[in-house]
Design a protein around this motif. Structure first.
Motif, PDB file in Angstrom:
ATOM      1  N   GLY A 191      13.559   1.364  -4.228  1.00 10.87           N
ATOM      2  CA  GLY A 191      12.227   0.935  -3.831  1.00 10.87           C
ATOM      3  C   GLY A 191      11.452   2.097  -3.251  1.00 10.87           C
ATOM      4  O   GLY A 191      11.618   3.242  -3.659  1.00 10.87           O
ATOM      5  N   GLY A 192      10.607   1.788  -2.253  1.00 12.66           N
ATOM      6  CA  GLY A 192       9.771   2.821  -1.655  1.00 12.66           C
ATOM      7  C   GLY A 192      10.575   3.929  -1.011  1.00 12.66           C
ATOM      8  O   GLY A 192      10.298   5.116  -1.208  1.00 12.66           O
ATOM      9  N   VAL A 193      11.593   3.574  -0.219  1.00 10.12           N
ATOM     10  CA  VAL A 193      12.438   4.579   0.414  1.00 10.12           C
ATOM     11  C   VAL A 193      13.393   5.187  -0.607  1.00 10.12           C
ATOM     12  O   VAL A 193      13.588   6.407  -0.653  1.00 10.12           O
ATOM     13  CB  VAL A 193      13.234   3.969   1.586  1.00 10.12           C
ATOM     14  N   ASN A 341       9.635  -7.122  -5.351  1.00  9.47           N
ATOM     15  CA  ASN A 341       9.974  -5.774  -5.831  1.00  9.47           C
ATOM     16  C   ASN A 341       9.152  -5.382  -7.054  1.00  9.47           C
ATOM     17  O   ASN A 341       9.613  -4.631  -7.916  1.00  9.47           O
ATOM     18  CB  ASN A 341      11.471  -5.659  -6.143  1.00  9.47           C
ATOM     19  N   ASP A 342       7.936  -5.868  -7.098  1.00  8.31           N
ATOM     20  CA  ASP A 342       7.045  -5.607  -8.229  1.00  8.31           C
ATOM     21  C   ASP A 342       6.065  -4.491  -7.880  1.00  8.31           C
ATOM     22  O   ASP A 342       4.848  -4.682  -7.849  1.00  8.31           O
ATOM     23  CB  ASP A 342       6.301  -6.897  -8.589  1.00  8.31           C
ATOM     24  N   VAL A 343       6.592  -3.316  -7.599  1.00  7.83           N
ATOM     25  CA  VAL A 343       5.746  -2.151  -7.336  1.00  7.83           C
ATOM     26  C   VAL A 343       6.570  -0.908  -7.617  1.00  7.83           C
ATOM     27  O   VAL A 343       7.772  -0.867  -7.356  1.00  7.83           O
ATOM     28  CB  VAL A 343       5.216  -2.143  -5.881  1.00  7.83           C
ATOM     29  N   ARG A 344       5.925   0.094  -8.175  1.00  7.60           N
ATOM     30  CA  ARG A 344       6.567   1.380  -8.439  1.00  7.60           C
ATOM     31  C   ARG A 344       5.737   2.465  -7.769  1.00  7.60           C
ATOM     32  O   ARG A 344       4.758   2.898  -8.324  1.00  7.60           O
ATOM     33  CB  ARG A 344       6.718   1.640  -9.936  1.00  7.60           C
ATOM     34  N   TYR A 345       6.140   2.934  -6.563  1.00  4.41           N
ATOM     35  CA  TYR A 345       7.207   2.393  -5.738  1.00  4.41           C
ATOM     36  C   TYR A 345       6.670   2.047  -4.355  1.00  4.41           C
ATOM     37  O   TYR A 345       7.365   1.524  -3.541  1.00  4.41           O
ATOM     38  CB  TYR A 345       8.340   3.436  -5.607  1.00  4.41           C
ATOM     39  N   ARG A 346       5.423   2.398  -4.133  1.00  5.24           N
ATOM     40  CA  ARG A 346       4.825   2.153  -2.821  1.00  5.24           C
ATOM     41  C   ARG A 346       3.360   1.797  -3.008  1.00  5.24           C
ATOM     42  O   ARG A 346       2.622   2.505  -3.692  1.00  5.24           O
ATOM     43  CB  ARG A 346       4.936   3.416  -1.954  1.00  5.24           C
ATOM     44  N   PHE A 347       2.957   0.684  -2.403  1.00  9.17           N
ATOM     45  CA  PHE A 347       1.529   0.383  -2.332  1.00  9.17           C
ATOM     46  C   PHE A 347       0.894   1.239  -1.243  1.00  9.17           C
ATOM     47  O   PHE A 347       1.468   1.413  -0.161  1.00  9.17           O
ATOM     48  CB  PHE A 347       1.291  -1.091  -1.989  1.00  9.17           C
ATOM     49  N   VAL A 348      -0.277   1.768  -1.526  1.00  9.75           N
ATOM     50  CA  VAL A 348      -1.076   2.455  -0.526  1.00  9.75           C
ATOM     51  C   VAL A 348      -2.463   1.828  -0.538  1.00  9.75           C
ATOM     52  O   VAL A 348      -3.106   1.747  -1.596  1.00  9.75           O
ATOM     53  CB  VAL A 348      -1.171   3.967  -0.802  1.00  9.75           C
TER      54      VAL A 348
END
Length: 364
Positions: A191-193, A341-348
């Motif tokens: 994921g994000g991390v 978990n529907d993001v690659r990989y971090r929303f900003v």
């Protein structure tokens, strides 16, 4: 933002009002600007899985109204008279904590994130008694100790996830002596991390294995992020073949999961570093660590010094986080997608470009 005096400034943030976690516009006053304070106009703020835990009271300690956000990048618009590190116009970052006691052992060792009296950037109370509110807002006031400059060569929206996800993987690799080229590392959870874990470890010259529960992320791990190997944890044959192969595993999974399958992957003296915020006990049988002198440990974000280091490290190595930039009016959908978990990989969140003051006028 005005001069440094006793006045308070009213700002707009997007806040959760209860454990549904739904965010909507909320007006509140910033605390008074102190001698060592920096006032910043927020430009971007990343969305971390911890934000989901907090707005939904998953950890049982949430206080409302709550403006989340702890991966904050903004522009300095005002400084207190004793501020020496920053001036108006600087692009700066603020992370997970905004205060500490400065007297305890961790504080004196410059690892203030382990201070028992640390003050969280939101869902906490500052020394003046006012609640802290995070970066999903038009502005923040932060003590200069907890502000870092964003180095030239790093786009502000790219910098935001590094203030949490980036430093969270950098800190344990540094602290546990795991920066030597040639090490074999595992990243559990992509994921994000986790995606920053792959990038940072690869840049240190490590051979990186991504560990996931299915084959679904194999292509992105190998082709997009450059991992050297991909291991499906539900495949017992693959796991058995990979036993005793890794020097460390960065475990980013934010939900309860067994530890024993991953302990088996570690070499003698290998380290399993826990990073996911999990509100349930984890378990293992003691021979899994005893018979290989293995270590289960944890790490929490990083120090202010390490935050500055990881920002410069990313500039020097040409690293960027992979992000999806959204406007503030999409933030609730972003939270829902993050839970899936529907993001690659971090929303900003593009806070500065979202006209949240206007949104408050129409939504309140």
């Amino acid at each position: 933002m005005g001069s440094v005096d006793a006045s308070e400034t009213t700002v707009t943030g997007w806040a959760a009002r209860d454990a549904t976690g739904h965010l909507s516009p909320y007006r509140y006053t910033l605390r008074k600007t102190g001698p060592e304070d920096v006032v910043l106009k927020v430009k971007y703020c990343g969305i971390c899985h911890t934000d989901v835990h907090q707005v939904k009271n998953d950890l049982g300690a949430s206080k409302y109204p709550m403006v989340p956000g702890h991966e904050v990048v903004g522009e300095v618009v005002e400084v207190g008279p004793e501020v020496s590190k920053f001036r108006a116009g600087d692009v700066v970052g603020v992370g997970v904590i905004v205060g500490c006691c400065r007297d305890c052992r961790p504080c004196k060792a410059n690892v203030e994130q382990y201070c028992n009296k640390k003050i969280w950037s939101y869902n906490d109370v500052y020394t003046d008694g006012k609640p802290t509110q995070g970066g999903f807002a038009s502005a923040m006031v932060v003590d200069q100790k907890f502000v870092v400059k964003i180095p030239a060569g790093l786009a502000p929206e790219q910098a935001a996830p590094l203030l949490c996800a980036g430093v969270t993987v950098y800190s344990p690799l540094k602290h546990f002596g795991l920066m030597t080229p040639g090490l074999r590392g595992g990243i559990l959870g992509l994921g994000g991390v986790g995606h920053m874990g792959v990038k940072v470890a690869k840049s240190m010259g490590h051979r990186v294995t991504v560990i996931s529960s299915s084959n679904k992320k194999r292509a992105e791990a190998m082709d997009d992020l450059g991992a050297d190997a991909y291991l499906v944890s539900s495949d017992t044959d693959q796991m058995a073949a990979a036993a005793d192969s890794l020097d460390y595993i960065i475990d980013t999974v934010p939900a309860k999961h067994p530890l024993e399958p991953y302990l088996a992957l570690l070499k003698m003296d290998g380290k399993l570093v826990l990073m996911g915020v999990i509100a349930e006990p984890l378990s293992f049988v003691s021979p899994m660590v005893m018979l290989g002198r293995k270590t289960i440990t944890g790490s929490f974000i990083g120090s202010m010094d390490e935050t500055e280091e990881v920002l410069q490290f990313c500039v020097d190595k040409g690293l960027t986080s992979q992000i999806e930039v959204v406007k503030m009016d999409y933030v609730n959908q972003a939270f829902e997608r993050l839970e899936r978990n529907d993001v690659r990989y971090r929303f900003v969140v593009d806070v500065g470009g979202s006209n949240i003051e206007d949104a408050a006028c129409t939504c309140l």
